[in-house]
Scaffold this active site. Sequence first.
Site, PDB file in Angstrom:
ATOM      1  N   LYS A  72     -19.857  10.824  -9.545  1.00 31.94           N
ATOM      2  CA  LYS A  72     -19.386   9.441  -9.398  1.00 31.94           C
ATOM      3  C   LYS A  72     -20.165   8.696  -8.329  1.00 31.94           C
ATOM      4  O   LYS A  72     -20.322   7.477  -8.419  1.00 31.94           O
ATOM      5  CB  LYS A  72     -17.881   9.400  -9.126  1.00 31.94           C
ATOM      6  CG  LYS A  72     -17.079   9.821 -10.348  1.00 31.94           C
ATOM      7  CD  LYS A  72     -15.692   9.226 -10.412  1.00 31.94           C
ATOM      8  CE  LYS A  72     -15.057   9.594 -11.757  1.00 31.94           C
ATOM      9  NZ  LYS A  72     -13.692   9.176 -11.913  1.00 31.94           N
ATOM     10  N   LYS A  88     -19.916  15.024 -20.263  1.00 33.60           N
ATOM     11  CA  LYS A  88     -18.515  14.964 -20.687  1.00 33.60           C
ATOM     12  C   LYS A  88     -18.156  13.554 -21.152  1.00 33.60           C
ATOM     13  O   LYS A  88     -18.661  12.576 -20.602  1.00 33.60           O
ATOM     14  CB  LYS A  88     -17.658  15.432 -19.504  1.00 33.60           C
ATOM     15  CG  LYS A  88     -16.372  14.700 -19.246  1.00 33.60           C
ATOM     16  CD  LYS A  88     -15.692  15.197 -17.989  1.00 33.60           C
ATOM     17  CE  LYS A  88     -15.166  14.034 -17.162  1.00 33.60           C
ATOM     18  NZ  LYS A  88     -13.802  13.615 -17.384  1.00 33.60           N
ATOM     19  N   LYS A 135     -13.621   8.208 -19.875  1.00 33.22           N
ATOM     20  CA  LYS A 135     -13.047   6.923 -20.287  1.00 33.22           C
ATOM     21  C   LYS A 135     -13.710   5.742 -19.607  1.00 33.22           C
ATOM     22  O   LYS A 135     -13.645   4.624 -20.088  1.00 33.22           O
ATOM     23  CB  LYS A 135     -11.529   6.921 -20.080  1.00 33.22           C
ATOM     24  CG  LYS A 135     -11.056   6.844 -18.646  1.00 33.22           C
ATOM     25  CD  LYS A 135      -9.577   6.531 -18.608  1.00 33.22           C
ATOM     26  CE  LYS A 135      -8.719   7.721 -18.242  1.00 33.22           C
ATOM     27  NZ  LYS A 135      -8.917   8.224 -16.873  1.00 33.22           N
TER      28      LYS A 135
HETATM   29  P1  ATP Z   1     -12.858   8.618 -15.500  1.00 33.80           P
HETATM   30  O1  ATP Z   1     -13.915   8.290 -16.500  1.00 33.80           O
HETATM   31  O2  ATP Z   1     -12.198   7.411 -14.921  1.00 33.80           O
HETATM   32  O3  ATP Z   1     -13.292   9.591 -14.456  1.00 33.80           O
HETATM   33  P2  ATP Z   1     -11.698  10.619 -17.210  1.00 33.80           P
HETATM   34  O4  ATP Z   1     -11.898  10.225 -18.630  1.00 33.80           O
HETATM   35  O5  ATP Z   1     -12.559  11.675 -16.650  1.00 33.80           O
HETATM   36  O6  ATP Z   1     -11.708   9.321 -16.300  1.00 33.80           O
HETATM   37  P3  ATP Z   1      -9.155  11.405 -15.960  1.00 33.80           P
HETATM   38  O7  ATP Z   1      -8.091  10.412 -15.801  1.00 33.80           O
HETATM   39  O8  ATP Z   1      -9.973  11.671 -14.750  1.00 33.80           O
HETATM   40  O9  ATP Z   1     -10.165  11.008 -17.151  1.00 33.80           O
HETATM   41  O10 ATP Z   1      -8.561  12.745 -16.521  1.00 33.80           O
HETATM   42  C1  ATP Z   1      -7.305  12.892 -17.140  1.00 33.80           C
HETATM   43  C2  ATP Z   1      -7.216  14.247 -17.792  1.00 33.80           C
HETATM   44  O11 ATP Z   1      -8.086  14.295 -18.947  1.00 33.80           O
HETATM   45  C3  ATP Z   1      -7.689  15.404 -16.896  1.00 33.80           C
HETATM   46  O12 ATP Z   1      -6.835  16.507 -17.090  1.00 33.80           O
HETATM   47  C4  ATP Z   1      -9.068  15.735 -17.383  1.00 33.80           C
HETATM   48  O13 ATP Z   1      -9.422  17.073 -17.159  1.00 33.80           O
HETATM   49  C5  ATP Z   1      -8.935  15.444 -18.861  1.00 33.80           C
HETATM   50  N1  ATP Z   1     -10.233  15.083 -19.442  1.00 33.80           N
HETATM   51  C6  ATP Z   1     -10.987  14.008 -19.098  1.00 33.80           C
HETATM   52  N2  ATP Z   1     -12.113  13.966 -19.836  1.00 33.80           N
HETATM   53  C7  ATP Z   1     -12.077  15.042 -20.665  1.00 33.80           C
HETATM   54  C8  ATP Z   1     -12.950  15.562 -21.670  1.00 33.80           C
HETATM   55  N3  ATP Z   1     -14.092  14.937 -21.962  1.00 33.80           N
HETATM   56  N4  ATP Z   1     -12.605  16.690 -22.324  1.00 33.80           N
HETATM   57  C9  ATP Z   1     -11.434  17.318 -22.047  1.00 33.80           C
HETATM   58  N5  ATP Z   1     -10.565  16.890 -21.102  1.00 33.80           N
HETATM   59  C10 ATP Z   1     -10.863  15.768 -20.411  1.00 33.80           C
END
Ligand code: ATP
Length: 336
Positions: free
Chosen positions: A115, A198, A201
């Site tokens: 990040k 990965k 969002k």
């Molecule tokens: P950001 O992009 O804002 O960092 P994020 O998509 O990584 O957000 P989080 O809110 O940080 O999402 O994560 C919420 C949950 O979703 C966590 O348990 C995280 O491990 C899971 N998660 C996020 N992205 C993935 C992915 N690509 N595959 C599986 N699990 C995920």
Amino acid sequence: MYKDKKVVFSGVQPSGQLTIGNYLGAIKNFAEFSDEYRCYYCVVDEHAITVRQNPAELRRRTYETLALYIACGLDPEKNVLFVQSHVSGHAELGWILDCYTMFGELSRMTQFKDKSKKNTDNINAGLFTYPALMAADILLYQTEMVPVGSDQKQHLELARNIAERFNGIYGETFVVPEPFINKTPSARIMSLAEPTKKMSKSDENENATVRILDEKDVIIKKFKRAVTDSGSEVRALDGKDGIINLMSIYGAFTGKSFEEIEREFEGRGYGDFKLCVGEACADALAPVREEFKRLMNDKAYLEDVIAKGAMEAYRDSLKTMSKVRRKVGFIEKPRF
Ligand code: ATP
Ligand code: LTN
């Protein structure tokens, strides 16, 4: 522990529209704990502001994330659904745990490194100490188990170290939590545009993510555009990251194993396969989308859920908070 039930805690940031990564890696697994455990599912808005957010959007997404929890099958009567900033113990314990977390430990966190590369103009202290706040979220409720995607494993290990360190200094204070990570490949869904990264969002490339709330035609179009290699065989071979990712997604939505998928698509090309992945995904998410729309039109109900969740989480947090305050040597809070 709450009425002899063990505790489950997890959180999702309202930092964007939720993706199928969030769904398959995390939220879809939450409901299965509701009967046996005391479950807290939190919308972690304090975490979201470690990256600059538009205030109106953050507010809207906080409601949306909560509504999605319910639409994904979390019954507010059986789970404590709440917003992190409504319970002051998170920030309070977060600060205390900052003082038991080492600079070196935080420097090793890959999410911080990723990040800070993405937000070079805003590498703030909160982004750095984020894992200590996450440890506070978990430890505040004496959590035994934390269902998360595999990207959070490192943060969970740190939370365990912080709990053990604190317990080592002051005697048993916190339950040491365990991560619960899906054994299937859907614990880590990859970007459709760059399948070695990965799916996230907050990714600005719309073709990289499939959102839980995307309409069917959008979902199908996004899968059609998904990056794959130049081959044509649907097989989980080394180096075929794009195809493996699509197989993981298809498998997660249909319950089929890689072998079954390979057999099903033998002799059929990528185009055919991508269409089937899109359809399976869109069809599985259709009821979630419908329920979400209904809930977002019932603000009064959402406000009730938020108020009830805040009250219960706040009440349940007090015991740990007063124990921690006493252990570190703070004098008793005056009553007023
Ligand atoms: P950001 O992009 O804002 O960092 P994020 O998509 O990584 O957000 P989080 O809110 O940080 O999402 O994560 C919420 C949950 O979703 C966590 O348990 C995280 O491990 C899971 N998660 C996020 N992205 C993935 C992915 N690509 N595959 C599986 N699990 C995920
Ligand atoms: N760090 C997580 C979100 C998160 C969380 C938590 C998950 C914040 N607090 C407590 C589980 C338990 C993330 O970035 N995915």
